[in-house]
Design a protein around this motif. Structure first.
Motif, PDB file in Angstrom:
ATOM      1  N   TYR A   9      42.512  54.438  57.895  1.00  0.00           N
ATOM      2  CA  TYR A   9      43.315  54.454  56.663  1.00  0.00           C
ATOM      3  C   TYR A   9      42.395  54.789  55.502  1.00  0.00           C
ATOM      4  CZ  TYR A   9      46.856  52.893  53.321  1.00  0.00           C
ATOM      5  OH  TYR A   9      47.777  52.827  52.319  1.00  0.00           O
ATOM      6  N   THR A  10      42.621  55.936  54.903  1.00  0.00           N
ATOM      7  CA  THR A  10      41.680  56.403  53.874  1.00  0.00           C
ATOM      8  C   THR A  10      42.191  56.220  52.457  1.00  0.00           C
ATOM      9  OG1 THR A  10      42.576  58.635  54.036  1.00  0.00           O
ATOM     10  CG2 THR A  10      40.708  58.097  55.462  1.00  0.00           C
ATOM     11  N   TYR A  11      43.410  55.716  52.290  1.00  0.00           N
ATOM     12  CA  TYR A  11      43.970  55.530  50.957  1.00  0.00           C
ATOM     13  C   TYR A  11      43.551  54.177  50.399  1.00  0.00           C
ATOM     14  CZ  TYR A  11      46.961  59.202  52.804  1.00  0.00           C
ATOM     15  OH  TYR A  11      47.418  60.345  53.381  1.00  0.00           O
ATOM     16  N   SER A  12      43.683  54.024  49.095  1.00  0.00           N
ATOM     17  CA  SER A  12      43.393  52.730  48.479  1.00  0.00           C
ATOM     18  C   SER A  12      44.436  51.721  48.929  1.00  0.00           C
ATOM     19  CB  SER A  12      43.441  52.844  46.954  1.00  0.00           C
ATOM     20  OG  SER A  12      42.427  53.674  46.491  1.00  0.00           O
ATOM     21  N   ARG A  13      43.994  50.514  49.173  1.00  0.00           N
ATOM     22  CA  ARG A  13      44.927  49.462  49.547  1.00  0.00           C
ATOM     23  C   ARG A  13      44.384  48.119  49.097  1.00  0.00           C
ATOM     24  NH1 ARG A  13      42.877  46.834  54.167  1.00  0.00           N
ATOM     25  NH2 ARG A  13      41.318  48.060  55.289  1.00  0.00           N
ATOM     26  N   ASP A  51      49.491  49.121  51.390  1.00  0.00           N
ATOM     27  CA  ASP A  51      49.776  49.783  50.116  1.00  0.00           C
ATOM     28  C   ASP A  51      48.840  49.242  49.053  1.00  0.00           C
ATOM     29  OD1 ASP A  51      52.977  51.130  49.267  1.00  0.00           O
ATOM     30  OD2 ASP A  51      51.097  51.364  48.163  1.00  0.00           O
ATOM     31  N   ASN A  65      53.010  52.939  53.635  1.00  0.00           N
ATOM     32  CA  ASN A  65      52.248  53.421  54.784  1.00  0.00           C
ATOM     33  C   ASN A  65      52.440  52.474  55.961  1.00  0.00           C
ATOM     34  OD1 ASN A  65      50.601  55.616  53.315  1.00  0.00           O
ATOM     35  ND2 ASN A  65      50.349  53.799  52.060  1.00  0.00           N
TER      36      ASN A  65
END
Length: 126
Positions: A27-31, A98, A115
């Motif tokens: 998972y490469t998105y900010s969370r 998220d 996500n």
């Protein structure tokens, strides 16, 4: 690389326990918030637990006292320890992630998440 991947689902008897895992290593998105949801056949998806990056948790009444959400930030893994399982817990279980402003306010199991993983099946028989 699948961003979120659940594992650990199985068939168990009433009263049994399971631990689900969700790997977020891809998972490469900010969370700053992760959660577990479930969906039984013919029913709406139900949020059951959430956790912020710094460990603040919320639980749905249906699982409070039986399920525990936790995480290992170093391994980017989310867990759901499920005890005292009941047939009503039978469902596909999904993890979600998220980013929310003010996560202590907005990171709850009642939120929409952007996500999702692909799910792992839990079946509890009497």
């Amino acid at each position: 690389h699948v961003p979120l991947m659940e594992s650990g689902g199985a068939s168990v008897r009433t009263g049994g326990s399971l631990r689900l895992s969700c790997s977020a290593s891809g998972y490469t998105y900010s969370r700053n918030c992760m959660a577990w949801f479930r969906q039984a056949p013919g029913k709406k998806r139900e949020g059951i637990a959430s956790i912020t990056t710094d460990g603040h948790t919320t639980y749905a009444d249906s699982v409070k006292g039986r399920f525990t959400i936790s995480q290992d930030n170093s391994e980017s893994t989310l867990y759901l320890q499920m005890n005292s399982l009941e047939p009503e817990d039978t469902a596909m279980y999904y993890c979600a992630a998220d980013y929310f402003k003010n996560p202590w306010t907005f990171c709850t199991y009642e939120r929409d998440f952007g996500n999702w993983g692909q799910g792992t099946q839990v079946t509890v028989s009497a």
